[in-house]
Every structure is written in structure tokens, then in C-alpha cells.
Design a protein around this motif. Structure first.
Motif, PDB file in Angstrom:
ATOM      1  N   VAL A   1       0.900  -1.237  -0.172  1.00  0.00           N
ATOM      2  CA  VAL A   1      -0.020   0.132   0.106  1.00  0.00           C
ATOM      3  C   VAL A   1       0.746   1.342   0.038  1.00  0.00           C
ATOM      4  CG1 VAL A   1      -1.872  -1.131   1.225  1.00  0.00           C
ATOM      5  CG2 VAL A   1      -0.157   0.289   2.382  1.00  0.00           C
ATOM      6  N   SER A   2       0.338   2.464  -0.429  1.00  0.00           N
ATOM      7  CA  SER A   2       0.939   3.576  -0.359  1.00  0.00           C
ATOM      8  C   SER A   2      -0.136   4.622   0.370  1.00  0.00           C
ATOM      9  CB  SER A   2       1.541   4.203  -1.684  1.00  0.00           C
ATOM     10  OG  SER A   2       0.610   4.381  -2.675  1.00  0.00           O
ATOM     11  N   SER A   3       0.496   5.890   0.794  1.00  0.00           N
ATOM     12  CA  SER A   3      -0.539   6.834   1.200  1.00  0.00           C
ATOM     13  C   SER A   3      -0.073   8.032   1.050  1.00  0.00           C
ATOM     14  CB  SER A   3      -0.588   6.580   2.994  1.00  0.00           C
ATOM     15  OG  SER A   3      -1.605   7.767   3.391  1.00  0.00           O
TER      16      SER A   3
ATOM     17  N   ILE B   1      -1.289   2.891  15.348  1.00  0.00           N
ATOM     18  CA  ILE B   1      -0.233   3.246  14.433  1.00  0.00           C
ATOM     19  C   ILE B   1      -0.204   4.862  14.168  1.00  0.00           C
ATOM     20  CG2 ILE B   1      -0.112   2.983  11.784  1.00  0.00           C
ATOM     21  CD1 ILE B   1       0.203   0.631  13.220  1.00  0.00           C
ATOM     22  N   ILE B   2       0.907   5.211  13.989  1.00  0.00           N
ATOM     23  CA  ILE B   2       1.211   6.767  14.125  1.00  0.00           C
ATOM     24  C   ILE B   2       1.449   7.031  12.502  1.00  0.00           C
ATOM     25  CG2 ILE B   2       3.111   8.382  14.552  1.00  0.00           C
ATOM     26  CD1 ILE B   2       4.075   6.530  16.500  1.00  0.00           C
ATOM     27  N   SER B   3       1.677   6.466  11.774  1.00  0.00           N
ATOM     28  CA  SER B   3       2.029   6.777  10.289  1.00  0.00           C
ATOM     29  C   SER B   3       2.213   5.582   9.379  1.00  0.00           C
ATOM     30  CB  SER B   3       3.134   7.695  10.051  1.00  0.00           C
ATOM     31  OG  SER B   3       4.452   7.181  10.152  1.00  0.00           O
ATOM     32  N   ILE B   4       2.052   5.931   8.106  1.00  0.00           N
ATOM     33  CA  ILE B   4       2.315   4.810   7.337  1.00  0.00           C
ATOM     34  C   ILE B   4       3.529   4.192   7.303  1.00  0.00           C
ATOM     35  CG2 ILE B   4       2.972   6.244   5.527  1.00  0.00           C
ATOM     36  CD1 ILE B   4       1.504   3.989   3.647  1.00  0.00           C
TER      37      ILE B   4
ATOM     38  N   ASP C   1       7.002  -0.694   8.780  1.00  0.00           N
ATOM     39  CA  ASP C   1       8.115  -1.187   9.617  1.00  0.00           C
ATOM     40  C   ASP C   1       7.434  -2.365  10.337  1.00  0.00           C
ATOM     41  OD1 ASP C   1       9.859   0.590   9.009  1.00  0.00           O
ATOM     42  OD2 ASP C   1       9.614   1.840  10.669  1.00  0.00           O
ATOM     43  N   ILE C   2       6.281  -2.188  10.897  1.00  0.00           N
ATOM     44  CA  ILE C   2       5.767  -3.410  11.640  1.00  0.00           C
ATOM     45  C   ILE C   2       5.694  -4.498  10.735  1.00  0.00           C
ATOM     46  CG2 ILE C   2       3.743  -4.240  12.719  1.00  0.00           C
ATOM     47  CD1 ILE C   2       3.214  -1.539  13.935  1.00  0.00           C
ATOM     48  N   VAL C   3       5.141  -4.366   9.269  1.00  0.00           N
ATOM     49  CA  VAL C   3       5.028  -5.214   8.353  1.00  0.00           C
ATOM     50  C   VAL C   3       6.251  -5.837   7.915  1.00  0.00           C
ATOM     51  CG1 VAL C   3       4.222  -5.805   6.044  1.00  0.00           C
ATOM     52  CG2 VAL C   3       2.887  -4.431   7.486  1.00  0.00           C
ATOM     53  N   ALA C   4       7.182  -5.075   7.947  1.00  0.00           N
ATOM     54  CA  ALA C   4       8.527  -5.416   7.419  1.00  0.00           C
ATOM     55  C   ALA C   4       9.407  -6.401   8.335  1.00  0.00           C
ATOM     56  CB  ALA C   4       9.537  -4.225   7.111  1.00  0.00           C
ATOM     57  N   GLU C   5       9.025  -6.186   9.594  1.00  0.00           N
ATOM     58  CA  GLU C   5       9.436  -7.135  10.708  1.00  0.00           C
ATOM     59  C   GLU C   5       8.664  -8.266  10.857  1.00  0.00           C
ATOM     60  OE1 GLU C   5      12.354  -6.422  12.118  1.00  0.00           O
ATOM     61  OE2 GLU C   5      12.644  -4.706  10.676  1.00  0.00           O
ATOM     62  N   THR C   6       7.728  -8.678  10.097  1.00  0.00           N
ATOM     63  CA  THR C   6       6.635  -9.695  10.227  1.00  0.00           C
ATOM     64  C   THR C   6       7.154 -10.804   9.539  1.00  0.00           C
ATOM     65  OG1 THR C   6       4.860  -8.242  11.190  1.00  0.00           O
ATOM     66  CG2 THR C   6       4.371 -10.395  10.287  1.00  0.00           C
TER      67      THR C   6
END
Length: 356
Positions: free
Chosen positions: A270-272, A312-315, A320-325
Motif C-alpha cells: 500500500v501507499s499513502s 499506528i502513528i503513520s504509514i 516497519d511493523i509489516v517489514a519485521e513480520t
């Protein structure tokens, strides 16, 4: 007969003097050592303070910083495919006594021969264990023993204003130290991972410094320096803005490269372009076709406020959370869609699938 009172007076005074001396020796032990006595009544006192120096930090860290020379053999079609040897210059940091060295990926990219030179001028051949283009990191391995290892503090949290020292081999001049402060933490936009963890500093980083050590005033590793990120816009005259990969991120990347030869990252797709400060989340602007977000049913305009109950603070925070999953794990996205709160489970895929 006047002699007796005089002698009595002298003996009494002497006794008082001896008693006073004994009391002073008991109360002030330093007086027992005659070598500590100084009579500087007429000697001017030198109250000049010692100059501030980082020499102890440099002495502690510098032996673990190495020079790296990577040679690439290329065929030049202009000269009947004659082989041309190109040499890149960089630095590296000895992270493990087994011979593992961290450096920048761009220093050893496409290298046919990699040579590591220690501070004592010892030359060692190195093999590439793995590299990560997104963080511009690579791990090398040399076969040697009793190597000096950089000091680390796992509890270290870099803060804006911390004094830092960059140690490397700029322009092949020999090991050099530059000094500055951390200007900012959590910088983004330095690679397409949107990591928030890059450090910005004003300690000068030039060609040859790449892959060297960024240490604090105690000589502990703060990060791995990189000149690569300053070249994102070569037409801009950059002064006093340099970057480094923080130690904790670099150490994690190194362990993955040693274990797997590559870094495995989660991918959302996704992008925002919009932020929602009232909800402390982000608005989905677009979705990559067949991405995890698209397959899970997320839509353009959805407002993501939580992932697995974490605000969640920002995209960038979300990515970052997704990348570490780990790929295959399902994350529950709390979203607002047309003012309705919903939970959408998203199965995370590996980042490399985004490029296929």
C-alpha cells in the motif's frame, strides 16, 4: 632555682606539641607520608583544566575498523573486450571474533576479489556472506583469529545531540576520525523500505568512509556509516548531512545474512498520500494489484488505526511493523471505512514477491 620552672615550661610545651602532632596524624592520614607534603606557598598553582579529548574512545574502537578494497574485472568493448580492473575503496567493522565484518553493500557490489586490511597492515582475503541492498549493508568473512572486535552496548539508544565519531579510510588517506553530533533519528526516504531508523549526523563521510564505524564518546558502536545515501540527489550540494544505519538494525541484518544469506521481509503493498492526525493512523492512497493488502480486501480510502491492537502513528510506522513480520503471518488491521470500525486480517507475504 629559676632553671627548674623554665625546664618545666619547655617540657610542657613539647608535650602539647607532640600530642597535637599525634592527633593530626590520626585525623589526617595523608600527613603520615612525607612524600605527599608539598610546600607551594611561593609556587603558582596550575589550575588549567585538561582539554576535552576523545582519544580513549578512538583507541578503543579504531583497531576494529578495517580498510576494504574490492576489485571488479570488466570487459571494455571499446578495446576489443580487454579486461579492465576497477577497485572500490571502503571501510568495514569487525563485529565478531569469528571473522565477520559489516560494511556497505555498494562497497562490495559485483566484486570479484575483496581484500581486507587491518589497522596493523595485515592483508586478508574476504568472502561475501550476504548483502542487503535496501539497507546498503553486506557481511564479509575472513579467516583469522584474535581479531579486535568493536565494542557494543545493547542498551544504547542514540539521541539527538549525542557526540559521535566516524572512523574510516576516506579517499584512501589512511584511518581518519571525524567528529559531530547526531542531528536526527528515525530518518526515512533513504531507501524504498521506508525504514524510520536511519541516523542523520554531521560527522563528515566521504568516499572510503562507507561501511566504517560510527561510535560514541565511550567508543561503543552507534551505527555503520554510509556515503551512499548522500548521493540520492547528486545535483544537490549537501553539507553537514550524512547518514548511518543504527547498530541494532545493522546487527539484526547481519544475523539474518549469516543465517540465511539474505534478509526476509514482510510486504503489504500500500501507499499513502494522506495522514489522519485525529485518528493517529494513515489513509490508504493506493494498493498494488495482488498484494497482501489487495487480496485481504483493504480499499483505497480506508483509515488504518491499529495493527494487532498496536496504535499506528503513520504509514512508515505500519510498514516497519509489516517489514519485521515473517511471511505467512496474519496481522489484524483495524480500519475505519465510511466511519465504521472494522477488523481486516491480512496475510503478509515476502517482500521479494513485490518485484516478481
Amino acid at each position: 632555682m629559676k632553671l627548674i620552672p623554665a625546664l618545666t615550661y619547655i617540657l610542657r610545651a613539647t608535650s602539647y606539641g607532640l600530642l597535637t602532632a599525634v592527633v593530626l596524624l590520626i585525623l589526617v592520614p595523608d600527613l603520615r607520608d612525607g612524600n605527599n607534603l608539598s610546600f607551594n606557598i611561593f609556587t603558582p598553582v596550575n589550575d588549567k583544566s585538561k582539554p576535552i579529548s576523545f582519544s580513549s574512545a578512538v583507541a578503543k574502537a579504531a583497531p576494529a575498523v578495517v580498510n576494504i578494497y574490492s576489485e571488479t574485472i570488466e570487459n571494455d568493448r571499446r578495446y576489443q573486450n580487454r579486461s579492465i580492473q576497477r577497485v572500490k575503496l571502503g571501510s568495514g567493522v569487525i563485529m565478531d571474533s569469528r571473522g565477520y565484518i559489516l560494511t556497505n553493500y555498494h562497497v562490495v557490489r559485483n566484486a570479484n576479489i575483496i581484500t581486507v586490511v587491518l589497522q596493523d597492515s595485515t592483508e586478508l582475503s574476504a568472502e561475501l556472506i550476504g548483502s542487503d541492498e535496501l539497507t546498503d549493508l553486506a557481511v564479509l568473512k575472513v579467516h583469522a583469529t584474535n581479531l579486535p572486535v568493536i565494542a557494543v552496548d545493547d542498551n544504547l539508544i542514540p539521541l539527538v545531540g549525542d557526540v559521535v565519531l566516524a572512523i574510516g579510510n576516506p579517499l584512501n588517506l589512511g584511518q581518519t576520525v571525524t567528529q559531530g553530533i547526531i542531528s536526527a533519528t528515525g530518518r526515512t526516504g533513504l531507501s524504498n523500505t521506508s525504514y524510520r531508523e536511519f541516523l542523520q549526523m554531521d560527522a563528515a563521510i566521504n568516499d572510503g568512509n562507507s561501511g566504517g564505524a560510527l561510535v560514541n564518546s565511550n567508543g561503543d558502536l552507534v551505527g555503520i556509516t554510509s556515503a551512499q545515501f548522500t548521493r540520492l540527489n547528486p545535483q544537490t550540494n549537501i553539507q553537514g548531512i550524512f547518514f548511518a544505519v543504527p547498530y541494532k538494525l545493522a546487527a539484526k541484518i547481519m544475523q539474518e545474512l549469516i543465517s540465511n544469506g539474505r534478509v526476509v521481509r514482510g510486504w503489504l503493498g500500500v501507499s499513502s498520500q494522506q495522514y489522519n492526525p485525529q485518528l493517529k493512523g494513515f489513509v490508504i492512497g493506493s494498493l498494488t494489484p495482488n498484494s497482501p493488502a489487495h487480496l485481504a480486501g483493504l480499499q483505497k480510502g480506508d483509515v488504518v488505526v491499529k495493527i494487532n491492537e498496536q496504535d499506528i502513528i503513520s504509514i512508515n510506522h505500519a510498514l516497519d511493523i509489516v517489514a519485521e513480520t515473517d511471511p505467512g503471518v496474519i496481522l489484524n488491521f483495524s480500519i475505519y471505512r465510511q466511519k465504521n470500525l472494522m477488523t481486516v486480517p491480512v496475510k503478509i507475504l515476502e517482500y521479494k514477491e513485490a518485484k516478481n
